[in-house]
Design a protein around this motif. Structure first.
Motif, PDB file in Angstrom:
ATOM      1  N   THR A 199       0.849  -1.181   0.000  1.00 20.88           N
ATOM      2  CA  THR A 199       0.000   0.000   0.000  1.00 20.88           C
ATOM      3  C   THR A 199       0.890   1.237   0.000  1.00 20.88           C
ATOM      4  OG1 THR A 199      -0.102  -0.015   2.405  1.00 20.88           O
ATOM      5  CG2 THR A 199      -1.860  -1.164   1.238  1.00 20.88           C
ATOM      6  N   ARG A 200       0.385   2.293  -0.532  1.00 23.80           N
ATOM      7  CA  ARG A 200       1.155   3.527  -0.599  1.00 23.80           C
ATOM      8  C   ARG A 200       1.380   4.084   0.797  1.00 23.80           C
ATOM      9  NH1 ARG A 200      -1.572   8.115  -3.932  1.00 23.80           N
ATOM     10  NH2 ARG A 200      -1.984   8.892  -1.875  1.00 23.80           N
ATOM     11  N   GLN A 201       2.578   4.455   1.096  1.00 20.01           N
ATOM     12  CA  GLN A 201       2.893   5.033   2.401  1.00 20.01           C
ATOM     13  C   GLN A 201       2.291   6.426   2.514  1.00 20.01           C
ATOM     14  OE1 GLN A 201       4.207   4.066   5.134  1.00 20.01           O
ATOM     15  NE2 GLN A 201       5.069   2.106   4.575  1.00 20.01           N
ATOM     16  N   ARG A 202       1.683   6.695   3.649  1.00 21.80           N
ATOM     17  CA  ARG A 202       1.142   8.023   3.903  1.00 21.80           C
ATOM     18  C   ARG A 202       2.281   8.961   4.269  1.00 21.80           C
ATOM     19  NH1 ARG A 202      -2.919   7.967   8.375  1.00 21.80           N
ATOM     20  NH2 ARG A 202      -3.092  10.110   7.711  1.00 21.80           N
ATOM     21  N   THR A 203       2.166  10.192   3.826  1.00 20.22           N
ATOM     22  CA  THR A 203       3.144  11.207   4.169  1.00 20.22           C
ATOM     23  C   THR A 203       2.472  12.217   5.081  1.00 20.22           C
ATOM     24  OG1 THR A 203       4.173  10.930   2.007  1.00 20.22           O
ATOM     25  CG2 THR A 203       4.744  12.923   3.243  1.00 20.22           C
ATOM     26  N   PRO A 204       2.802  12.187   6.377  1.00 22.94           N
ATOM     27  CA  PRO A 204       2.174  13.138   7.288  1.00 22.94           C
ATOM     28  C   PRO A 204       2.401  14.577   6.824  1.00 22.94           C
ATOM     29  CG  PRO A 204       3.398  11.474   8.500  1.00 22.94           C
ATOM     30  CD  PRO A 204       3.734  11.299   7.050  1.00 22.94           C
ATOM     31  N   SER A 225       1.022  15.986   4.207  1.00 15.12           N
ATOM     32  CA  SER A 225       0.981  16.176   2.754  1.00 15.12           C
ATOM     33  C   SER A 225      -0.185  17.053   2.305  1.00 15.12           C
ATOM     34  CB  SER A 225       0.923  14.825   2.041  1.00 15.12           C
ATOM     35  OG  SER A 225      -0.253  14.125   2.387  1.00 15.12           O
ATOM     36  N   ALA A 226      -1.215  17.231   3.124  1.00 12.83           N
ATOM     37  CA  ALA A 226      -2.352  18.082   2.774  1.00 12.83           C
ATOM     38  C   ALA A 226      -2.266  19.444   3.466  1.00 12.83           C
ATOM     39  CB  ALA A 226      -3.661  17.392   3.147  1.00 12.83           C
TER      40      ALA A 226
END
Length: 77
Positions: free
Chosen positions: A45-50, A52-53
């Protein structure tokens, strides 16, 4: 690759999952006709980037204020 009928798949689902996890592919058939393939989920799964929003989400100025009475009452029903 092994083919099993739907009844056998339902009866032995846990065993079939174990075999799939061991690398086997299972074909599920209805009346001898293949209808589904049981395979392991692959890929990561794609790693979340804290953060990023950051800057893309706006909160209303009154976000932390209490709800109006009529809305609060609806939630408390």
């Amino acid at each position: 690759m092994q083919q099993v009928n739907i009844h056998e798949a339902k009866t032995h689902f846990s065993r079939l999952i174990a075999r799939v996890l061991a690398g086997e592919e299972i074909i599920i058939a209805r009346a001898g006709q293949p209808v589904a393939r049981l395979l392991p989920v692959t890929g990561s799964t794609r790693q979340r980037t804290p953060g990023s929003a950051r800057g893309q989400i706006k909160m209303a100025a009154d976000f932390h204020h209490p709800l109006p009475d009529h809305l609060r009452e609806e939630f408390e029903k």
